[in-house]
Design a protein around this motif. Sequence first.
Motif, short mmCIF file in Angstrom:
data_model
loop_
_atom_site.label_atom_id
_atom_site.label_comp_id
_atom_site.label_asym_id
_atom_site.label_seq_id
_atom_site.Cartn_x
_atom_site.Cartn_y
_atom_site.Cartn_z
N MET A 1 0.86 -1.19 0.00
CA MET A 1 0.00 0.00 0.00
C MET A 1 0.90 1.24 0.00
O MET A 1 1.76 1.37 0.86
N PRO A 2 0.73 2.15 -0.96
CA PRO A 2 1.64 3.30 -1.03
C PRO A 2 1.48 4.24 0.17
O PRO A 2 2.42 4.93 0.54
N LEU A 6 -1.89 3.76 6.33
CA LEU A 6 -3.12 2.98 6.21
C LEU A 6 -2.94 1.56 6.75
O LEU A 6 -3.90 0.81 6.88
N HIS A 7 -1.71 1.20 7.09
CA HIS A 7 -1.50 -0.10 7.73
C HIS A 7 -1.84 -0.05 9.22
O HIS A 7 -1.94 -1.08 9.87
N TYR A 8 -2.01 1.18 9.76
CA TYR A 8 -2.25 1.33 11.21
C TYR A 8 -3.40 0.47 11.74
O TYR A 8 -3.24 -0.20 12.78
N PRO A 33 8.17 -2.14 6.79
CA PRO A 33 8.59 -2.62 5.47
C PRO A 33 8.69 -1.51 4.42
O PRO A 33 9.57 -1.55 3.56
N ASP A 34 7.84 -0.48 4.52
CA ASP A 34 7.87 0.57 3.50
C ASP A 34 9.08 1.50 3.64
O ASP A 34 9.35 2.30 2.75
N LEU A 35 9.82 1.35 4.74
CA LEU A 35 11.05 2.13 4.90
C LEU A 35 12.03 1.86 3.77
O LEU A 35 12.85 2.71 3.42
N ASP A 49 11.25 -1.85 -5.92
CA ASP A 49 11.34 -1.03 -4.70
C ASP A 49 10.78 -1.74 -3.47
O ASP A 49 10.94 -1.27 -2.35
N HIS A 50 10.10 -2.87 -3.66
CA HIS A 50 9.70 -3.71 -2.53
C HIS A 50 10.57 -4.96 -2.63
O HIS A 50 10.43 -5.72 -3.59
N LEU A 51 11.42 -5.21 -1.66
CA LEU A 51 12.26 -6.40 -1.79
C LEU A 51 12.58 -7.01 -0.42
O LEU A 51 11.83 -7.86 0.07
N LEU A 53 12.69 -5.95 2.87
CA LEU A 53 11.81 -5.80 4.04
C LEU A 53 10.39 -6.28 3.76
O LEU A 53 9.58 -6.41 4.68
N HIS A 54 10.07 -6.53 2.48
CA HIS A 54 8.77 -7.13 2.15
C HIS A 54 8.88 -8.64 1.97
O HIS A 54 7.96 -9.28 1.46
N SER A 55 10.04 -9.21 2.37
CA SER A 55 10.16 -10.67 2.41
C SER A 55 10.03 -11.10 3.87
O SER A 55 10.35 -10.33 4.78
N PHE A 110 2.18 -8.73 9.18
CA PHE A 110 0.83 -8.36 8.74
C PHE A 110 0.87 -7.26 7.68
O PHE A 110 -0.02 -7.20 6.83
N HIS A 111 1.90 -6.41 7.71
CA HIS A 111 2.07 -5.44 6.62
C HIS A 111 2.23 -6.18 5.29
O HIS A 111 1.55 -5.87 4.31
N ILE A 112 3.11 -7.17 5.30
CA ILE A 112 3.36 -7.93 4.06
C ILE A 112 2.07 -8.64 3.62
O ILE A 112 1.71 -8.62 2.44
N LEU A 114 -0.97 -7.80 4.10
CA LEU A 114 -1.95 -6.85 3.55
C LEU A 114 -1.53 -6.38 2.15
O LEU A 114 -2.38 -6.11 1.30
N ASP A 115 -0.23 -6.29 1.92
CA ASP A 115 0.27 -5.86 0.61
C ASP A 115 0.03 -6.91 -0.48
O ASP A 115 -0.21 -6.57 -1.64
N ILE A 116 0.12 -8.18 -0.12
CA ILE A 116 0.15 -9.25 -1.13
C ILE A 116 -1.04 -9.21 -2.11
O ILE A 116 -0.81 -9.24 -3.32
ZN ZN Z 1 4.41 -2.24 1.82
#
Ligand code: ZN
Length: 180
Positions: A1-2, A6-8, A33-35, A49-51, A53-55, A110-112, A114-116
Amino acid sequence: MPVTPLHYPVGFALSESSRRLSLPGLIVGSFIPDLEVPIMWILFPSLPDHLVLHSLVGALTLGALAAVILTRFLYAPAISTVFGVDRERLNEACRVTPTLVLSCMLGAVFHIALDIPMHPYNPVLWPWVNPFEIVGVLVPLMGFSGANLLLSVTMVVFGMTILILYMNENLWERIWLGDS
Ligand SMILES: [Zn+2]
């Protein structure tokens, strides 16, 4: 999610489901993860750009470590300055404990998760599975922008519900400290 904040609501819901979890850890973990996105843009513009920290492996190691450090050292000063929440209570809630570490890990996982569904590629099993082999389930149905819009609207509604439910109490304490 950009839009990372909204992950809060997911972190908040997790802390409500188990009062033993740390809300600050869940919140920072769910943002962490979005850092990597701006870092990847600047340092590795040829890579997705997602690699890392999104694993799962990156989120549970580097991501969790970064989240614990940020929670311990930045959460209390930032939240007390911006929202006026009691600094002592924040410090107490941000002590490094096994619960805090676990909460940071859960937030990142849970961030990951929600992104999937909405991402056309997912590094969740990187470096073992090519991210481009894992296409979010919503992407073929409505495209990335449609899927992103759907999940973003869902999270905004969820977030507004939390705000309305706790509007009459010590709202900012409830939002940033939970029940602690
Ligand atoms: Zn993300």
